[in-house]
Scaffold this active site. Structure first.
Site: not given
Ligand code: NDP
Ligand code: OXD
Length: 313
Positions: A228, A276
């Site tokens: 993000r 995006h």
């Molecule tokens: P998940 O919720 O499965 O994973 C998030 C990860 O971030 C976890 O490992 C979590 O740790 C870690 N995390 C969260 N907060 C912290 C913190 N404060 N410090 C350290 N680690 C942290 O999400 P996804 O993997 O499914 O997706 C990740 C992001 O990708 C989405 O939230 C979205 O913003 C982005 N995205 C972007 C897309 C694009 O097209 N550009 C498409 C889809 C998603 P823990 O495992 O310990 O909880």
């Molecule tokens: C999602 C994205 O969060 O597309 O799925 O960014």
């Protein structure tokens, strides 16, 4: 018969119409799928939600049992005070594969120095510049080891890269050096030749990559951010790029989207902007996730991919 509201943008309905009906039937759920304004809100059992869709006030949906987000990211809905139902996010094979391909592609691009290679048109045979190191000698760091980060980390590790991951809670993933906590972040950043960020947008992750943390990276490191836009302090990144501390950045997500035409990222010689598009939920696979959650809810089983609203993701 239950009633499911498809509350994504109208233009996405043709893509979802058949897959959603098929997936619900396959899951054994008898459902009528309706579009916004085609049914009274208090007659809706489930809301298939998108942050870009027309439903952002959940107050009239008094009967809804769950809100099923078509997106992985939940930052635009997680704090919605009108939402009292359980909120599920999207964990979808199509989304995951798309992200793996985007991240792997850009990591390989940096690893092999493809931008410089593709720019060569001067007839100079640069053999003395040497060959790139092998992947096993290239250190890649993945911030976030969730559904997407872990899949990307494993793909890169499978190609031989030296991969370190960082997450909030401790993890054990075969082939990945897993770190957590503030000390873990410093350790991870200090050897990130290529840094990938797949963290969600939460108050804790806001501006995580700032002047201090960018200074921890090895000079000339590359950054890939499909997580993000809020993860990066934009002014600090631009300063670090201008100073050569960061060699290049590929950015897919921004604080304001679409990225305004006058934003300095567009014209910066060491920034690649992608709009995006790193990954998107695919109707065929995402519909199955939605249908499975409706089936579970109707059967009294636990929902998949429930968002922890206090944690923010
Ligand atoms: P998940 O919720 O499965 O994973 C998030 C990860 O971030 C976890 O490992 C979590 O740790 C870690 N995390 C969260 N907060 C912290 C913190 N404060 N410090 C350290 N680690 C942290 O999400 P996804 O993997 O499914 O997706 C990740 C992001 O990708 C989405 O939230 C979205 O913003 C982005 N995205 C972007 C897309 C694009 O097209 N550009 C498409 C889809 C998603 P823990 O495992 O310990 O909880
Ligand atoms: C999602 C994205 O969060 O597309 O799925 O960014």
């Amino acid at each position: 018969m239950i009633r499911v509201l498809f509350a994504d943008r109208a233009e996405n309905w043709p893509r979802y119409k058949a897959p959603l009906a098929h997936a619900l039937a396959q899951a054994g759920v008898r459902a009528e799928i309706v579009l916004p304004d085609a049914a009274a809100p208090d007659s809706i059992d489930y809301i298939v939600y998108s942050p870009m869709g027309p439903v952002q006030d959940f107050t009239p949906f008094t009967r809804a049992k769950a809100v099923l987000n078509l997106w992985a990211g939940v930052e635009r809905v997680v704090g919605n005070k009108t939402l009292t139902q359980p909120l599920c996010r999207m964990v979808d094979d199509g989304l995951e594969r798309g992200m793996v391909e985007y991240v792997t592609g850009h990591v390989l691009r940096y690893h092999l120095g493809l931008d410089a290679t593709l720019a060569q048109q001067d007839g100079i045979w640069r053999h003395d510049d040497g060959v790139p190191p092998l992947a096993r000698n290239r250190r890649v760091v993945m911030l976030g080891l969730g559904a997407l980060g872990a899949a990307c980390a494993q793909s890169l590790s499978g190609l031989g890269f030296d991969v370190t991951g960082w997450s909030r809670s401790p993890k054990q993933i075969t082939g990945i050096t897993c770190l957590d906590g503030a000390a873990g972040l410093r350790q991870a950043l200090s050897h990130a030749e290529i840094l990938v960020s797949l963290l969600p947008d939460t108050p804790e992750t806001s501006n995580l990559l700032n002047a201090q943390t960018l200074a921890l990276l090895p000079k000339g490191a590359a950054i890939i951010n499909p997580g993000r836009g809020t993860l990066i302090d934009d002014a600090a990144l631009l300063a670090a790029l201008d100073a050569g501390q960061i060699g290049h950045a590929t950015l897919d997500v921004f604080r304001v989207e679409p990225l305004p035409p006058a934003h300095p990222y567009w014209a910066h010689p060491r920034v690649t902007v992608t709009p995006h598009i790193a990954a998107e939920s695919r109707a065929e696979t995402a519909a199955q996730v939605v249908a499975e959650n409706i089936r579970r809810s109707e059967a009294g089983e636990a929902l998949l991919y429930l968002v922890d609203r206090a944690r923010g993701y």
